[in-house]
Structures are given as C-alpha cells and as structure tokens.
Design a protein around this motif. Structure first.
Motif, PDB file in Angstrom:
ATOM      1  N   PRO A 211       2.680   3.000  -3.793  1.00 57.03           N
ATOM      2  CA  PRO A 211       3.918   2.310  -3.395  1.00 57.03           C
ATOM      3  C   PRO A 211       4.808   3.155  -2.492  1.00 57.03           C
ATOM      4  O   PRO A 211       5.483   2.614  -1.605  1.00 57.03           O
ATOM      5  N   LYS A 212       4.824   4.475  -2.704  1.00 58.04           N
ATOM      6  CA  LYS A 212       5.606   5.359  -1.841  1.00 58.04           C
ATOM      7  C   LYS A 212       5.060   5.321  -0.410  1.00 58.04           C
ATOM      8  O   LYS A 212       5.824   5.206   0.561  1.00 58.04           O
ATOM      9  N   VAL A 213       3.735   5.417  -0.278  1.00 60.59           N
ATOM     10  CA  VAL A 213       3.118   5.373   1.056  1.00 60.59           C
ATOM     11  C   VAL A 213       3.391   4.024   1.713  1.00 60.59           C
ATOM     12  O   VAL A 213       3.669   3.955   2.914  1.00 60.59           O
ATOM     13  N   THR A 214       3.319   2.954   0.937  1.00 64.63           N
ATOM     14  CA  THR A 214       3.590   1.620   1.479  1.00 64.63           C
ATOM     15  C   THR A 214       5.005   1.533   2.030  1.00 64.63           C
ATOM     16  O   THR A 214       5.233   0.966   3.108  1.00 64.63           O
ATOM     17  N   GLY A 244     -10.653   6.488  -5.809  1.00 58.32           N
ATOM     18  CA  GLY A 244     -11.266   5.201  -6.139  1.00 58.32           C
ATOM     19  C   GLY A 244     -10.271   4.096  -6.397  1.00 58.32           C
ATOM     20  O   GLY A 244     -10.389   3.359  -7.384  1.00 58.32           O
ATOM     21  N   VAL A 245      -9.269   3.969  -5.539  1.00 61.60           N
ATOM     22  CA  VAL A 245      -8.175   3.043  -5.798  1.00 61.60           C
ATOM     23  C   VAL A 245      -8.586   1.604  -5.536  1.00 61.60           C
ATOM     24  O   VAL A 245      -9.463   1.313  -4.737  1.00 61.60           O
ATOM     25  N   TRP A 250      -2.803  -1.268  -3.857  1.00 60.67           N
ATOM     26  CA  TRP A 250      -3.676  -0.860  -2.755  1.00 60.67           C
ATOM     27  C   TRP A 250      -3.773  -1.982  -1.715  1.00 60.67           C
ATOM     28  O   TRP A 250      -3.739  -1.719  -0.512  1.00 60.67           O
ATOM     29  N   GLU A 251      -3.880  -3.217  -2.180  1.00 56.66           N
ATOM     30  CA  GLU A 251      -3.936  -4.364  -1.269  1.00 56.66           C
ATOM     31  C   GLU A 251      -2.623  -4.490  -0.491  1.00 56.66           C
ATOM     32  O   GLU A 251      -2.627  -4.791   0.709  1.00 56.66           O
ATOM     33  N   ARG A 252      -1.522  -4.252  -1.178  1.00 59.06           N
ATOM     34  CA  ARG A 252      -0.220  -4.337  -0.508  1.00 59.06           C
ATOM     35  C   ARG A 252      -0.093  -3.286   0.587  1.00 59.06           C
ATOM     36  O   ARG A 252       0.440  -3.552   1.664  1.00 59.06           O
ATOM     37  N   LEU A 253      -0.609  -2.082   0.341  1.00 60.01           N
ATOM     38  CA  LEU A 253      -0.584  -1.036   1.358  1.00 60.01           C
ATOM     39  C   LEU A 253      -1.395  -1.461   2.578  1.00 60.01           C
ATOM     40  O   LEU A 253      -0.946  -1.317   3.723  1.00 60.01           O
TER      41      LEU A 253
END
Length: 393
Positions: A211-214, A244-245, A250-253
């Motif tokens: 979430p931080k990266v997003t 292995g995310v 992950w989809e949101r990113l």
C-alpha cells in the motif's frame, strides 16, 4: 445340672478356629487399610495436580488479563495516533509530489516532517512505540499460551495490528528518489529477518509495504521520468520475485501503475504536444514494465508508438538526420524482443513498414551520406528480423 466339661483337644480346636477367624478378619482389615492407603495416595496426587492446575490457570488468567489490558491500551492509543500517522504520510507525499518548490525548500520541509514523525510516539510507553515491541508481546503470548494464541487467530490479526507503526516508520520513504534506502534496510524488516519470522514478514509486505508503494505511484511517480521508472520497476520486481505476493493490494498496485501510464500517454498527446524525442523517451520508460505489469505493452505500442510516434516520423523528411531519431526508437524497445526470437514481433509491423519506406527513399539517392543512412536503416530491419520486407538494393 453338672457343667459340661471340655477336653483339652476341644479347647485347642476352638481356640485354633477363633485364631483363624481373627487372622481372616485381620487380613481383611489389612486389605481395606491398604486399599484406603492407595486411595489416599491417589487423592493426594489428584490434589497436587489440581493445585498445579490452579496455579497454571491462575497464571494463564493473570497473563490474559495483562494481554487484555495491553491490547486495550494499544488499540486506544492507535485509534488516536492512526489519523496523525496518516496525516503525516499525506503531507510527506504531497511534498514529494510538489514540483514548484526548490530542492532547498523541499529539504527543509522534509526535515521538519521527519522530526515531527520521530516525536509522534514520544508521549507513550516504550512497549507501544515500535513494531518490534508489539511483536515481542505477541511472541510472549505464543510461547507461554500457544493454544489460546492459535484459538484467537493472532497470527492473522498481528499484521494489521503492527501496520500503523510500520507506516510511521516508513512515512518519509520515497523509493523513487536517488540513493533512497531499500525497504529491506528498515528496522521493522531487519527485526523480522533476525528472528526468522518469514510468514509475518510476507504478511506485512502485503499490509504495509505494497500500500505504501501504491501511494507513491499514485501521488508522486512520473512514468516519463526514466530514473524514477527504473527504480520503481526494480522495486516491484523485487517484491514480486522474493515475496510471492498476490491478492487485492498487489492488484491495486498494478492497476495504479497501468492507470498512471495511460494518463501520461494521454496527456502527452493532448493538444499535439510531445515531439518524437519526448515520446521516444516515454516509450523507453514505459516498456521497462514489459513482463512486469500486464497491459503496459499494448499501451506503449498502440497508443504511443503507432498513434503518436509513427505519425510524427512520417512528417520528418527522409534524410540522413532522420535515421538518428529512428535509432532512438529502436533503443527504446527492449533488446530481448530481438535477441530471444528469430521472427519479427507482430506489434512492430507498422514501425517496420515505416523503416522500409525510409530505406527505399534513402537508397534511391546516390549521395554518400544517404547510402550510409540506408545501411543503418537496413541494419535496424535486420535486427528486428524484418529484413525480408526490404527489396534488395
């Protein structure tokens, strides 16, 4: 009446019988005593076990009370601090995204925000101040009361409990910046690696890191900035390959990356802005995502190469100077598209057609510079495995 007299034998026999009866009674008493003694020992052992059980239950009850108080205090604290942490993160991202400030002004504001973050937990007890302190409390629970730890699904809850503190720790982190620290260098990460808690580490990558990266992608990333894109691609690859995310975060990113790419391509085309050089630079930066984020390749080749770059190239004069511009487009395309196959990538057919037309025009001239340029275009077609499209000269 004359009293009956007993012979000595009769007396002996009666006494012998009474002795036997007495001995039998004594044996029966001994048996009952032995049984009672055994029952007493069993009772004593049972009492001792119950006393120990009471001690264990008492200790467990005291531990549960301590953990209940700890959790109540922590949750009350976080309910107050979480908005402050989110506000700090928001202001840091806003600062990173602000392109009108000078570097000096940004450094000054960043230092102030960093100091604010370091003081945000200064008014609370040590056991609430860091992700490590919180983790250690739950490790104690798992060690001392493993069954109740499992029954309470603590392993599933712990990442959410620790995430706000990790957010605070990483509030000033921007992976787009040069010389930015890796997330693997932060204390929360090193702590988990040190204790070998791989499961919790992977969970926190999902709940805190991604979430931080997003947020950085949505607020700060400029897809056309090559250095930023290179760093971001490396980061996303690292997360994907080593942890292995999967799942919604992950989809949101990935959706955020795709949206910013689409937005950037759309903006560069508005009002006819963006020449070949600018579009080629964007093509290079976007194609870094090929094989990393699905959907990017189609945007790069259709919306950018076919709809923006090729029309611009067609407007250029067919002269030697144009070849250098075209070579820039070739350099923007991933080399593995040419090296890992012996056939032309289908999506490059339109670009190859332009190269054929350019080569034919250059080859029709007898000037030396044009002939040299023709050979350079021919080399590009050869590299693209499209040389068959060019008539022999």
């Amino acid at each position: 009446d004359i009293p009956r007299t007993f012979s000595l034998a009769e007396i002996r026999n009666r006494l012998t019988q009474e002795v036997k009866t007495f001995e039998q009674d004594a044996q029966e008493c001994d048996g009952r005593v032995e049984t009672s003694d055994k029952a007493l020992e069993v009772c004593k052992d049972k009492i001792a076990e119950e006393e120990k059980s009471i001690e264990r239950l008492s200790a467990a009850f005291q531990f549960y009370q301590e953990m209940r108080c700890y959790l109540n205090d922590y949750l009350q604290l976080i309910s107050v601090k979480v908005d402050q942490i989110s506000g700090l993160e928001d202001r840091v991202l806003e600062l990173f995204a602000n392109q009108s400030l000078s570097d000096k002004e940004k450094r000054g504001k960043y230092s102030a925000l960093t100091e604010e973050g370091s003081q945000l937990m200064s008014d609370v007890r040590e056991e609430f101040c860091s992700s490590r302190a919180v983790r250690e409390m739950f490790v104690k629970w798992k060690k001392e009361q493993p069954e109740s730890y499992k029954d309470a699904y603590i392993s599933q809850c712990l990442p959410r409990v620790m995430t706000p503190l990790i957010n605070l720790e990483m509030a000033g982190w921007n992976p787009l910046l040069e010389n930015s620290a890796s997330f693997e260098e932060f204390p929360w990460f090193l702590d988990l690696v040190g204790v070998g808690d791989a499961e919790l580490l992977q969970d926190l990558v999902q709940t805190a890191l991604i979430p931080k990266v997003t947020s950085v992608v949505e607020r700060c990333w400029r897809p056309g900035a090559l250095a930023q894109s290179e760093r971001l691609v490396d980061l996303v690859k690292l997360i994907s390959e080593d942890y292995g995310v999967e799942g919604s975060e992950w989809e949101r990113l990935n959706q955020a990356i795709l949206y910013k790419v689409k937005q950037c391509v759309s903006q560069i085309g508005e009002g006819g802005g963006g020449g070949v050089t600018e579009c080629t630079g964007l093509l290079h930066a976007i194609l870094l995502w090929d094989g990393v984020t699905s959907g990017v390749r189609g945007i790069a080749l259709q919306s950018l190469l076919s709809e923006r770059i090729l029309p611009e190239l067609e407007e250029l004069r067919s002269e030697p100077g144009t070849v250098e511009v075209v070579e820039g487009v070739i350099r923007a395309i991933p080399s593995q598209w040419f090296d890992d196959t012996q056939v032309m990538v289908p999506e490059l057919k339109g670009f190859a057609g332009y190269l054929v037309r350019l080569a034919n025009k250059l080859g029709s001239s007898e000037q030396r510079s044009y002939k040299t340029a023709y050979k350079r275009v021919k080399s590009m077609l050869l590299r693209m495995h499209a040389i068959d499209l060019l008539k022999s000269k």
